[in-house]
Design an enzyme around this catalytic site. Structure first.
Site, PDB file in Angstrom:
ATOM      1  N   LYS A 135       0.854  -1.193   0.000  1.00 52.08           N
ATOM      2  CA  LYS A 135       0.000   0.000   0.000  1.00 52.08           C
ATOM      3  C   LYS A 135       0.890   1.244   0.000  1.00 52.08           C
ATOM      4  O   LYS A 135       1.998   1.224   0.551  1.00 52.08           O
ATOM      5  CB  LYS A 135      -0.895  -0.043   1.249  1.00 52.08           C
ATOM      6  CG  LYS A 135      -2.002   1.015   1.296  1.00 52.08           C
ATOM      7  CD  LYS A 135      -2.887   0.790   2.523  1.00 52.08           C
ATOM      8  CE  LYS A 135      -3.966   1.833   2.684  1.00 52.08           C
ATOM      9  NZ  LYS A 135      -4.806   1.578   3.875  1.00 52.08           N
TER      10      LYS A 135
ATOM     11  N   SER B 187     -10.022  -1.194   6.953  1.00 49.26           N
ATOM     12  CA  SER B 187      -9.465  -0.905   5.622  1.00 49.26           C
ATOM     13  C   SER B 187      -8.797  -2.072   4.919  1.00 49.26           C
ATOM     14  O   SER B 187      -8.391  -1.932   3.770  1.00 49.26           O
ATOM     15  CB  SER B 187      -8.462   0.245   5.717  1.00 49.26           C
ATOM     16  OG  SER B 187      -9.135   1.461   5.861  1.00 49.26           O
TER      17      SER B 187
ATOM     18  N   SER C 222      -9.815   1.471   2.957  1.00 48.61           N
ATOM     19  CA  SER C 222      -8.958   2.321   2.155  1.00 48.61           C
ATOM     20  C   SER C 222      -7.900   1.571   1.341  1.00 48.61           C
ATOM     21  O   SER C 222      -7.335   2.133   0.415  1.00 48.61           O
ATOM     22  CB  SER C 222      -8.242   3.329   3.065  1.00 48.61           C
ATOM     23  OG  SER C 222      -7.358   2.663   3.940  1.00 48.61           O
TER      24      SER C 222
END
Lengths: 91, 473
Positions: free
Chosen positions: B76, B175, B151
């Site tokens: 990420k 997330s 997210s």
């Protein structure tokens, strides 16, 4: 919440908004605060604050090598002589 | 054999047996990243990935046999990888290059992983749809017009579309689990303190954890085994022994707790029927099911949306136009540098949460909101501890239903925040929770179920997930 209060929060947040943005925020805030207000229904006897870590587990406060200044300054928008540069603050 | 369809462990084993080279494996996955570029899951393919794969081939020829030897991984965009851009999905950090490696990246490299690129995310991990990235929306891997969740939507989409066999995301309130559910894969949020947060850009430090996406349980467990453990650079990482997660137990005696409040909360939602089906399925496997109570779980969402913004406000104060790449050129004095740089650099959702954080922390409201939320956090911890006296694992849905259409949420932010209603409790109490794919929704899109465990007992939830995985097939 009135615009004056939203403006005050913007100041605390170091953010700037146009008048239209502030008005939109006021609408959002009504909804956000109503969500947060649900916490008021909680039946809690004491205000105990929990810590995520056990303080006795902290490592010794020894000075250890950290990132070199030059490395840290690599991402500075403006840097000079091993320092971050900002406009003069004290006249 | 089709390289990109193999699991991470199969790939590593084939690589170590020299049936496949790291280079050809990395190349096959990079080709897929390019093929599925329109999904906008990956923001950057690292230009040295193939070179690193070649170097790894030489090391393996010389006898290196790391646990992740040659395994392609995507991280990420809020996890620091030295000299690579780490933008957190934000314009503020679009030119920021990591000065050092996060502990997780160091561990990946030490065990031989090849980091292919960085995945799209909601700006500063604030969102549940990956619609809030400054670098465009990521699409759902199964239904292009829908969100992948967030997210960590980019990391989830990348695994689901075979751009990598395994990826890292981060969690603050769901997330990893929520996008895993929307993309039909496994997503683990480990126990708070299980994995070092050093070098992971902070959102809400007391809730944040690195999480793992995979297509199989074994891959997920292996990655946790590599990443878990105490790190003196993160004082909140735990000095708790790391289990051998890959050597899973027989789960037949696992006691399953069903929170009665969750049954109420799912009424009328798309997930209701699927959750009931799941409980029936567990009964058919002869697992013991016990009702438990987490009385205040309905307050978890409000608690989360007080605690997380409060911490985010403090953490994001460091982005001031002085230290991290972005500074407003028009600013004439220090106050203007702060305000203009932040106003230009941050997107709408980030500003909203900073404002909300300052509101709940401001004088006159601090006791009513922040302290009260900390007290409710204490209640939820006690209630979960009580529930775990009766069972080993709690089960609950991951999401309200299937992935929703891009742009379909109303402008009221709270409507989007409600997406997190089932996931935030694990973060608030610090427990591990794994979302496993189970069932389909009305449009035949994947749904997920959470296996929510005792602190530091990831092994039990992995064992149960494996048992379920074997019995679904």
């Amino acid at each position: 919440m009135d615009l004056k209060e939203i403006q005050h929060l913007a100041e605390l947040s170091k953010l700037e908004f146009s008048k239209e943005e502030l008005e939109n925020f006021a609408l959002d805030f009504a909804s956000l605060v109503s969500l947060a207000d649900k916490i008021k229904n909680a039946n809690v006897k004491s205000n105990r604050v929990l810590s995520s870590i056990d303080l006795k587990d902290l490592r010794e406060d020894d000075v250890k090598e950290s990132l070199p200044t030059k490395t840290v300054l690599k991402n500075a928008p403006v840097a000079k002589k091993d320092s971050f540069v900002v406009p003069r603050v004290v006249e | 054999m089709e390289i990109t369809k193999l699991s991470a462990i199969e790939l590593r084993d084939e690589i170590l047996k020299r049936n496949l080279s790291c280079y050809e494996v990395a190349k096959a996955f990079i080709d897929n990243i390019k093929k599925y570029e329109s999904y906008n899951a990956v923001l950057e393919i690292f230009d040295d990935a193939l070179q690193n794969a070649k170097v790894m081939d030489k090391k393996i020829a010389e006898g290196f046999n790391g646990k992740l030897a040659g395994m392609p991984v995507i991280i990420k965009d809020n996890i620091l990888y030295q000299d690579k851009i780490c933008s957190c999905g934000s314009n503020f950090l679009k030119n920021y290059k990591a000065e050092y490696n996060s502990t997780v990246v160091k561990k990946l490299i030490d065990e031989g992983a090849i980091i292919l690129g960085r995945a799209n995310m909601d700006e500063f991990a604030m969102g549940s749809s990956t619609e809030n990235s400054a670098f465009g929306i990521t699409h759902n891997p199964i239904a292009f017009d829908r969100v992948p969740g967030g997210s960590s939507g980019g990391s989830a989409c990348a695994v689901a579309l075979d751009m990598c066999p395994i990826s890292l995301g981060t969690e603050t309130g769901g997330s990893v689990r929520q996008p895993a559910s929307y993309c039909g894969i496994y997503g683990l949020k480990p126990t708070y303190g299980r994995i070092s947060r050093y070098g992971v850009v902070a959102f809400a430090s007391s809730l944040d954890q690195v999480g793992i996406f995979s297509k199989t349980i074994e891959d997920n467990a292996l990655m946790l085994e590599v990443l878990a453990g105490y790190d003196e650079n993160d004082e909140t990482s735990a000095k708790v022994k790391v289990d051998n997660y890959t050597n899973l137990d027989d789960a037949i005696k696992t006691k399953i707790g069903v929170p009665i409040e969750i049954l109420n909360m799912t009424k009328g939602l798309e997930c209701e029927k699927n959750f009931k089906n799941f409980i029936e399925f567990l009964k058919q496997l002869n697992l013991e099911i016990v009702p438990v109570s987490i009385k205040n779980i309905e307050l978890a969402l409000a608690t989360y949306y007080i605690l997380a913004p409060a911490e985010a406000t403090s953490n994001l104060a460091r982005f001031d136009g002085v230290k991290y790449t972005s500074r407003s050129l028009a600013a004439k004095n220090l106050q203007e540098i702060y305000k203009q740089s932040r106003s230009q650099g941050f997107g709408k959702e980030v500003k909203r949460r900073i404002m909300l954080g300052n509101y709940v922390l401001s004088s006159g409201y601090y006791d009513a909101y922040y302290n009260k939320a900390k007290s409710v956090q204490g209640l939820l911890i006690e209630q979960c501890n009580e529930a775990f006296k009766k069972c080993d694992v709690l089960v609950m849905p991951t999401t309200l239903g299937e992935a929703y259409k891009i742009g379909s949420k109303p402008s009221d932010p709270v409507e989007t925040y409600k997406e997190d209603v089932f996931t935030v409790t694990a973060n608030i109490v610090g427990s591990p929770s794994l979302s496993i794919p189970f069932g389909k929704g009305k449009n035949n899109l994947p749904l997920g179920i959470q296996l929510f465990g005792k602190k530091f007992d990831e092994k039990t939830i992995y064992s149960l997930a494996k048992f379920i995985q074997n019995n679904i097939k």
